[in-house]
Design a protein around this motif. Sequence first.
Motif, short mmCIF file in Angstrom:
data_model
loop_
_atom_site.label_atom_id
_atom_site.label_comp_id
_atom_site.label_asym_id
_atom_site.label_seq_id
_atom_site.Cartn_x
_atom_site.Cartn_y
_atom_site.Cartn_z
N LEU A 183 0.99 -1.31 0.15
CA LEU A 183 -0.27 -0.09 0.16
C LEU A 183 0.71 1.17 -0.03
CD1 LEU A 183 -2.80 1.50 0.16
CD2 LEU A 183 -2.84 1.01 2.65
N LYS A 184 2.07 1.23 0.63
CA LYS A 184 2.89 2.44 0.96
C LYS A 184 3.33 2.84 -0.44
CE LYS A 184 5.78 3.87 4.60
NZ LYS A 184 5.88 3.44 5.87
N GLN A 185 3.77 1.78 -1.17
CA GLN A 185 4.14 2.12 -2.79
C GLN A 185 3.02 2.69 -3.40
OE1 GLN A 185 7.32 1.88 -3.70
NE2 GLN A 185 6.51 2.69 -5.80
N ARG A 186 1.77 2.20 -3.40
CA ARG A 186 0.60 2.60 -3.97
C ARG A 186 0.37 4.32 -3.82
NH1 ARG A 186 -1.80 0.22 -8.36
NH2 ARG A 186 -4.11 0.63 -8.25
N LEU A 187 0.70 4.61 -2.40
CA LEU A 187 0.54 6.00 -2.22
C LEU A 187 1.84 6.70 -2.30
CD1 LEU A 187 -1.00 5.28 1.54
CD2 LEU A 187 -2.33 5.84 -0.80
N GLN A 188 2.78 6.17 -2.45
CA GLN A 188 4.20 7.02 -3.10
C GLN A 188 3.71 7.38 -4.37
OE1 GLN A 188 6.73 8.87 -3.22
NE2 GLN A 188 7.76 7.81 -1.94
N CYS A 189 3.06 6.55 -5.08
CA CYS A 189 2.88 6.77 -6.64
C CYS A 189 1.69 7.88 -6.62
CB CYS A 189 2.04 5.52 -7.47
SG CYS A 189 3.44 4.24 -7.71
N GLN A 190 0.76 7.91 -6.06
CA GLN A 190 -0.08 9.00 -5.67
C GLN A 190 0.54 10.42 -5.48
OE1 GLN A 190 -3.27 7.58 -3.13
NE2 GLN A 190 -4.38 6.59 -4.71
N SER A 191 1.48 10.32 -4.60
CA SER A 191 2.23 11.27 -4.23
C SER A 191 2.87 12.10 -5.33
CB SER A 191 3.09 11.28 -2.94
OG SER A 191 2.26 10.74 -1.88
N TRP A 192 3.52 11.20 -5.79
CA TRP A 192 4.39 11.62 -7.23
C TRP A 192 3.58 12.37 -8.18
CZ3 TRP A 192 7.25 6.46 -7.94
CH2 TRP A 192 8.47 6.21 -6.99
N LEU A 193 2.54 11.67 -8.52
CA LEU A 193 1.49 12.22 -9.45
C LEU A 193 1.04 13.55 -9.08
CD1 LEU A 193 -0.15 8.80 -9.90
CD2 LEU A 193 0.99 10.02 -11.68
N LYS A 194 0.85 13.81 -7.64
CA LYS A 194 0.20 15.22 -7.45
C LYS A 194 1.70 16.26 -7.53
CE LYS A 194 -2.16 15.80 -3.96
NZ LYS A 194 -3.54 16.40 -4.37
N GLU A 195 2.71 15.54 -7.04
CA GLU A 195 3.86 16.38 -7.27
C GLU A 195 4.02 16.89 -8.83
OE1 GLU A 195 7.06 14.52 -5.21
OE2 GLU A 195 8.81 15.88 -6.39
N LEU A 196 3.75 15.86 -9.49
CA LEU A 196 4.06 16.24 -10.79
C LEU A 196 2.83 17.11 -11.56
CD1 LEU A 196 5.45 12.93 -12.09
CD2 LEU A 196 6.57 14.83 -12.34
N GLY A 197 1.77 17.34 -10.81
CA GLY A 197 0.77 18.41 -11.30
C GLY A 197 -0.29 17.55 -11.96
N TYR A 198 -0.39 16.20 -11.72
CA TYR A 198 -1.59 15.62 -12.32
C TYR A 198 -3.09 15.96 -11.49
CZ TYR A 198 1.13 11.92 -15.13
OH TYR A 198 1.93 11.53 -16.02
N GLU A 199 -4.02 15.99 -12.12
CA GLU A 199 -5.38 15.65 -11.01
C GLU A 199 -5.20 14.30 -10.49
OE1 GLU A 199 -7.84 19.25 -13.13
OE2 GLU A 199 -8.61 17.36 -12.95
N LEU A 200 -5.39 13.90 -9.42
CA LEU A 200 -5.31 12.64 -8.79
C LEU A 200 -6.65 11.98 -8.84
CD1 LEU A 200 -3.56 10.31 -7.76
CD2 LEU A 200 -3.82 11.28 -5.53
N GLY A 201 -6.93 10.70 -9.27
CA GLY A 201 -8.13 9.89 -9.03
C GLY A 201 -7.63 8.80 -8.07
N SER A 202 -8.22 8.46 -7.16
CA SER A 202 -8.26 7.15 -6.36
C SER A 202 -9.40 6.70 -6.15
CB SER A 202 -7.53 7.73 -5.10
OG SER A 202 -7.18 6.65 -4.13
N GLY A 203 -9.53 5.60 -5.15
CA GLY A 203 -10.92 5.07 -5.01
C GLY A 203 -10.74 3.79 -4.18
N CYS A 204 -11.67 3.21 -4.22
CA CYS A 204 -11.58 1.75 -3.63
C CYS A 204 -12.74 0.87 -3.82
CB CYS A 204 -11.66 1.95 -1.86
SG CYS A 204 -13.05 2.69 -1.36
N MET A 205 -12.54 -0.35 -3.55
CA MET A 205 -13.71 -1.39 -3.88
C MET A 205 -14.40 -1.46 -2.43
SD MET A 205 -12.13 -4.06 -6.19
CE MET A 205 -10.27 -3.84 -5.55
N VAL A 206 -15.70 -1.85 -2.82
CA VAL A 206 -16.65 -2.02 -1.12
C VAL A 206 -17.25 -3.23 -1.40
CG1 VAL A 206 -18.79 -1.16 -0.34
CG2 VAL A 206 -17.12 0.44 -1.63
N GLY A 207 -17.02 -4.00 -0.35
CA GLY A 207 -17.54 -5.25 0.05
C GLY A 207 -16.43 -6.50 -0.26
N LEU A 208 -15.23 -6.07 -0.23
CA LEU A 208 -14.11 -7.07 -0.52
C LEU A 208 -14.19 -8.14 0.97
CD1 LEU A 208 -11.06 -4.78 -1.40
CD2 LEU A 208 -11.77 -6.45 -2.77
#
Length: 348
Positions: A177-202
């Motif tokens: 999960l840490k790596q996933r969140l690192q990717c998200q932080s990089w994307l924000k840093e690069l000026g992308y609009e960030l889309g995330s999300g999750c599944m419900v009922g796993l």
Amino acid sequence: SIFIDTLAKAQAQEELNKDDLKVLLSADGEEASLLFKHADAVREKYLGKEVHLRGIIELTNYCKQNCHYCGLRRGNEQLSRYRLTYREILTTAEQAVALGYKTLVLQGGEDSYFSARDIYELVKEIKKMDVAVTLSLGEHDFDTYKLWREAGSDRYLIKHETADPHLYEHLRPGKRLKQRLQCQSWLKELGYELGSGCMVGLPGQTLDTLAEDLLLLKKMDVDMAGIGPFIPHPQTPLASAQQGTLEMTLKMVALARIIMPLVHLPATTALGTIHPEGREKALQAGANVVMPNVSPSEYRALYQIYPNKICIRDEPVHCRSCITGKIKALGRVVSTTRGHSPKGGITR
Ligand code: 5AD
Ligand code: SF4
Ligand code: FES
């Protein structure tokens, strides 16, 4: 009741803590309707009646990952694999633009066949069509994300899937999960609009975890959150698991809207798959985005992340008018803009 008190707190726009979120996620029947109604009012107040359409092009169903929940996992040997050619992708993009889409999403499994350069060239070409481009191509290094941003990509969609690190690591072998969140932080840093999300009922997900999912979306300051039900796929290790419910998914969408008034929230295809009015219900519980498939019909059935996906026999032009009809029937309007993040603050 504790539900009414907590809803009142939400209505007064007070910050909701984890316990509050769990109370609201436990709402049932009429309580849940009140929650949806409030989320719908927040959407109306902050974002109005506009619904943004994003056309999804599914580039490849090859994937080197082996997520337990997903039909595209490399261990699924029963799936016929395909990749669109460069030409096919551009033709599909042109057709989607002609249908009026102002955002195109290039989505795919993690397929090393496409080099970072290939995607760079593709984005450069599609950006000439005067549309916003969202990439949804999984985890890559900082330099790759940087290159794709330089090509003109506006947004990146990479869901955190579940905020429970143990569940995450169990369901995504070899991934953290840490790596996933690192990717998200990089994307924000690069000026992308960030889309995330999750599944419900796993399987293994609790109310506590779902509250954590919402808090994580807020903490990561996402621009978009795709929240959909988990749907068991017969050719995966989770074949006999329970499906996520319409009701719980709608509560998650509603709470996402309530705690993040300006975030873009799609009425997901997965929700439309588990219930014939799933997307419409989401649009009336906080959602303001729909993401129809614009991929060539001959490949659609093969992009089988989960079974019984809607629209696999429909041409892009059909989906476009179908969804416009549904939006209008709800008294809403299809946006004519690119629908950038209303949170702003990003220079482009
Ligand atoms: N049910 C619902 N959504 C799924 N996804 C993957 N597998 C499933 C499933 N069985 C979603 C994940 C992932 C995206 C590719 O699709 O959230 O981000
Ligand atoms: Fe690949 Fe994404 Fe499916 Fe995981 S969820 S197997 S990374 S396509
Ligand atoms: Fe595809 Fe309705 S959106 S048929």
